[in-house]
Design a protein around this motif. Structure first.
Motif, short mmCIF file in Angstrom:
data_model
loop_
_atom_site.label_atom_id
_atom_site.label_comp_id
_atom_site.label_asym_id
_atom_site.label_seq_id
_atom_site.Cartn_x
_atom_site.Cartn_y
_atom_site.Cartn_z
N GLY A 205 -9.18 46.95 -9.85
CA GLY A 205 -9.21 46.53 -8.46
C GLY A 205 -8.07 47.11 -7.64
O GLY A 205 -8.27 47.52 -6.49
N ILE A 206 -6.89 47.18 -8.23
CA ILE A 206 -5.76 47.73 -7.50
C ILE A 206 -5.97 49.22 -7.24
O ILE A 206 -5.62 49.74 -6.17
CB ILE A 206 -4.39 47.45 -8.19
N ALA B 295 -8.28 49.40 -4.36
CA ALA B 295 -7.56 49.03 -3.14
C ALA B 295 -6.69 50.18 -2.65
O ALA B 295 -6.61 50.43 -1.44
CB ALA B 295 -6.72 47.78 -3.38
N TYR C 31 -3.03 44.83 -12.06
CA TYR C 31 -3.37 43.70 -11.20
C TYR C 31 -2.23 43.40 -10.23
O TYR C 31 -1.14 43.92 -10.35
CB TYR C 31 -3.73 42.46 -12.02
N VAL C 32 -2.55 42.52 -9.28
CA VAL C 32 -1.65 42.21 -8.16
C VAL C 32 -1.19 40.76 -8.26
O VAL C 32 -1.97 39.90 -8.69
CB VAL C 32 -2.43 42.42 -6.84
N THR D 136 -3.02 38.92 -3.02
CA THR D 136 -4.43 39.25 -3.17
C THR D 136 -5.24 39.05 -1.89
O THR D 136 -6.11 39.87 -1.58
CB THR D 136 -5.09 38.46 -4.32
N LEU E 56 -8.63 41.77 -8.14
CA LEU E 56 -7.22 42.13 -7.97
C LEU E 56 -6.29 41.33 -8.88
O LEU E 56 -5.17 41.76 -9.14
CB LEU E 56 -6.81 41.92 -6.51
#
Length: 70
Positions: free
Chosen positions: A3-4, A7, A36-37, A42, A56
């Motif tokens: 996900g990051i 992004a 990940y964040v 997020t 994320l």
């Protein structure tokens, strides 16, 4: 692709994503390295990039919540 990573592509650069979140590029680099964040960022990232919050956050958290809600 994490996900990051998605992004980062949507934001155009680590610098742009860092500015959106109010952090330095080093923080974004750390997020990318771990995949990940922090939860505190997020929502901002999801809103700015269209990447789902679920994608994320730490996958271990997603699994744990999924198991608890079964």
């Amino acid at each position: 692709m994490t996900g990051i990573e998605r992004a980062l592509l949507a934001a155009g650069s680590a610098r742009a994503l860092a500015q959106t979140c109010g952090v330095g590029e080093t923080a974004v680099s750390k997020w990318k390295a771990r995949g990940y964040v922090p939860i505190s960022h997020t929502g901002t990232i999801a809103k700015a990039t269209g990447v789902a919050v679920r994608d994320l956050i730490d996958p271990a958290v997603v699994r744990a919540v999924s198991e608890e809600t079964r």
